[in-house]
Design a protein around this motif. Structure first.
Motif, PDB file in Angstrom:
ATOM      1  N   SER A  43      64.836 -41.352-111.673  1.00  0.00           N
ATOM      2  CA  SER A  43      64.662 -42.037-110.400  1.00  0.00           C
ATOM      3  C   SER A  43      63.372 -42.834-110.431  1.00  0.00           C
ATOM      4  N   CYS A  44      63.364 -43.908-109.687  1.00  0.00           N
ATOM      5  CA  CYS A  44      62.163 -44.747-109.577  1.00  0.00           C
ATOM      6  C   CYS A  44      62.035 -45.167-108.117  1.00  0.00           C
ATOM      7  N   ALA A  45      60.958 -44.756-107.497  1.00  0.00           N
ATOM      8  CA  ALA A  45      60.702 -45.111-106.108  1.00  0.00           C
ATOM      9  C   ALA A  45      59.699 -46.255-106.055  1.00  0.00           C
ATOM     10  N   SER A  46      60.036 -47.256-105.269  1.00  0.00           N
ATOM     11  CA  SER A  46      59.179 -48.445-105.155  1.00  0.00           C
ATOM     12  C   SER A  46      58.498 -48.488-103.794  1.00  0.00           C
ATOM     13  N   SER A  47      57.250 -48.938-103.815  1.00  0.00           N
ATOM     14  CA  SER A  47      56.522 -49.097-102.555  1.00  0.00           C
ATOM     15  C   SER A  47      56.633 -50.515-102.022  1.00  0.00           C
ATOM     16  N   GLY A  48      57.274 -51.390-102.790  1.00  0.00           N
ATOM     17  CA  GLY A  48      57.317 -52.795-102.437  1.00  0.00           C
ATOM     18  C   GLY A  48      58.240 -53.106-101.273  1.00  0.00           C
ATOM     19  N   ARG A  49      57.742 -53.954-100.360  1.00  0.00           N
ATOM     20  CA  ARG A  49      58.558 -54.359 -99.217  1.00  0.00           C
ATOM     21  C   ARG A  49      59.623 -55.366 -99.623  1.00  0.00           C
ATOM     22  N   ALA A  50      59.475 -55.956-100.798  1.00  0.00           N
ATOM     23  CA  ALA A  50      60.437 -56.944-101.263  1.00  0.00           C
ATOM     24  C   ALA A  50      61.445 -56.330-102.227  1.00  0.00           C
ATOM     25  N   PHE A  51      61.665 -55.049-102.127  1.00  0.00           N
ATOM     26  CA  PHE A  51      62.549 -54.361-103.081  1.00  0.00           C
ATOM     27  C   PHE A  51      63.934 -54.986-103.110  1.00  0.00           C
ATOM     28  N   SER A  52      64.469 -55.312-101.951  1.00  0.00           N
ATOM     29  CA  SER A  52      65.848 -55.804-101.890  1.00  0.00           C
ATOM     30  C   SER A  52      66.007 -57.205-102.459  1.00  0.00           C
ATOM     31  N   THR A  53      64.915 -57.863-102.758  1.00  0.00           N
ATOM     32  CA  THR A  53      64.984 -59.185-103.380  1.00  0.00           C
ATOM     33  C   THR A  53      64.402 -59.150-104.790  1.00  0.00           C
ATOM     34  N   SER A  54      64.422 -57.988-105.391  1.00  0.00           N
ATOM     35  CA  SER A  54      63.868 -57.820-106.728  1.00  0.00           C
ATOM     36  C   SER A  54      64.913 -57.288-107.692  1.00  0.00           C
ATOM     37  N   THR A  55      64.863 -57.802-108.908  1.00  0.00           N
ATOM     38  CA  THR A  55      65.626 -57.214-110.004  1.00  0.00           C
ATOM     39  C   THR A  55      64.876 -55.989-110.482  1.00  0.00           C
ATOM     40  N   MET A  56      65.605 -54.929-110.739  1.00  0.00           N
ATOM     41  CA  MET A  56      65.000 -53.697-111.233  1.00  0.00           C
ATOM     42  C   MET A  56      65.509 -53.402-112.634  1.00  0.00           C
ATOM     43  N   GLY A  57      64.617 -52.921-113.469  1.00  0.00           N
ATOM     44  CA  GLY A  57      65.021 -52.621-114.834  1.00  0.00           C
ATOM     45  C   GLY A  57      64.466 -51.292-115.303  1.00  0.00           C
ATOM     46  N   TRP A  58      65.165 -50.710-116.245  1.00  0.00           N
ATOM     47  CA  TRP A  58      64.690 -49.541-116.973  1.00  0.00           C
ATOM     48  C   TRP A  58      64.458 -49.967-118.415  1.00  0.00           C
ATOM     49  N   PHE A  59      63.311 -49.590-118.933  1.00  0.00           N
ATOM     50  CA  PHE A  59      62.940 -49.928-120.296  1.00  0.00           C
ATOM     51  C   PHE A  59      62.562 -48.651-121.031  1.00  0.00           C
ATOM     52  N   ARG A  60      62.559 -48.750-122.334  1.00  0.00           N
ATOM     53  CA  ARG A  60      62.123 -47.645-123.164  1.00  0.00           C
ATOM     54  C   ARG A  60      61.116 -48.159-124.174  1.00  0.00           C
ATOM     55  N   GLN A  61      60.257 -47.270-124.582  1.00  0.00           N
ATOM     56  CA  GLN A  61      59.275 -47.647-125.590  1.00  0.00           C
ATOM     57  C   GLN A  61      58.994 -46.468-126.485  1.00  0.00           C
ATOM     58  N   ALA A  62      59.383 -46.619-127.717  1.00  0.00           N
ATOM     59  CA  ALA A  62      59.091 -45.606-128.725  1.00  0.00           C
ATOM     60  C   ALA A  62      57.710 -45.882-129.317  1.00  0.00           C
ATOM     61  N   PRO A  63      57.044 -44.868-129.829  1.00  0.00           N
ATOM     62  CA  PRO A  63      55.701 -45.058-130.402  1.00  0.00           C
ATOM     63  C   PRO A  63      55.688 -46.144-131.464  1.00  0.00           C
ATOM     64  N   GLY A  64      54.770 -47.070-131.319  1.00  0.00           N
ATOM     65  CA  GLY A  64      54.622 -48.122-132.307  1.00  0.00           C
ATOM     66  C   GLY A  64      55.639 -49.239-132.210  1.00  0.00           C
ATOM     67  N   LYS A  65      56.485 -49.172-131.191  1.00  0.00           N
ATOM     68  CA  LYS A  65      57.510 -50.202-131.044  1.00  0.00           C
ATOM     69  C   LYS A  65      57.339 -50.946-129.727  1.00  0.00           C
ATOM     70  N   GLU A  66      57.947 -52.117-129.684  1.00  0.00           N
ATOM     71  CA  GLU A  66      57.888 -52.923-128.478  1.00  0.00           C
ATOM     72  C   GLU A  66      58.774 -52.316-127.387  1.00  0.00           C
ATOM     73  N   ARG A  67      58.355 -52.497-126.158  1.00  0.00           N
ATOM     74  CA  ARG A  67      59.142 -52.026-125.036  1.00  0.00           C
ATOM     75  C   ARG A  67      60.441 -52.840-124.985  1.00  0.00           C
ATOM     76  N   GLU A  68      61.569 -52.162-124.810  1.00  0.00           N
ATOM     77  CA  GLU A  68      62.851 -52.849-124.802  1.00  0.00           C
ATOM     78  C   GLU A  68      63.684 -52.405-123.606  1.00  0.00           C
ATOM     79  N   ILE A  69      64.518 -53.311-123.177  1.00  0.00           N
ATOM     80  CA  ILE A  69      65.305 -53.033-121.981  1.00  0.00           C
ATOM     81  C   ILE A  69      66.422 -52.042-122.290  1.00  0.00           C
TER      82      ILE A  69
END
Length: 126
Positions: A21-47
C-alpha cells in the motif's frame, strides 16, 4: 511537497502473496499517475506497474504481468500493488512514486516521477 508512505512489505514464501500500500498526502492525487518501482542493489530503479489518474489504464512490467495487480482509491489517496505467485526473484525494495498527469497516458520512465516514498522491503524465501 507530496509525501508517499509505503507499507505491506515483509517476508513471504515463494508462491505466496503480499499487498503493498502507498498512502499519499497530495491534494492532487486524483490527477496524478501512480507507479510502483523496484530497485535491486547496484541496479537502476525500474518500473513494476503504473496506473493512470482515473484507474482506467494500467501498465505492467512483462516480468510481473499476470501475477501483480495495481489499483488505486482516489477517495483514500492510496495506491496498491497486489503481488501473487511471488518468487525469490521478486526480492527487493519497492517504491511508490507519483507524477502529475494531464491525461491517462502512462509514462514508464522513473525520471518522469517527481515524488517518491521511502520504499518497503519484500523478501521472498525459497
Amino acid at each position: 511537497q507530496v509525501q508517499l508512505v509505503e507499507s505491506g512489505g515483509g517476508l513471504v514464501q515463494a508462491g505466496g502473496s503480499l499487498r503493498l500500500s502507498c498512502a499519499s498526502s497530495g491534494r492532487a492525487f486524483s490527477t496524478s499517475t501512480m507507479g510502483w518501482f523496484r530497485q535491486a542493489p547496484g541496479k537502476e530503479r525500474e518500473i513494476v506497474a503504473a496506473i493512470c489518474r482515473n484507474g482506467e489504464r494500467t501498465y505492467y512490467s512483462p516480468s510481473v504481468t499476470g501475477r501483480f495487480t495495481i489499483s488505486r482509491d482516489n477517495a483514500k489517496t492510496s495506491v496498491y500493488l497486489q503481488m501473487s505467485s511471488l518468487t525469490p526473484g521478486n526480492t527487493t525494495v519497492y517504491f511508490c512514486a507519483t507524477r502529475p498527469a494531464s491525461s491517462s497516458i502512462i509514462v514508464t520512465s522513473n525520471n518522469a516521477y517527481l515524488s517518491w516514498g521511502q520504499g518497503t522491503k519484500v523478501t521472498v524465501s525459497s
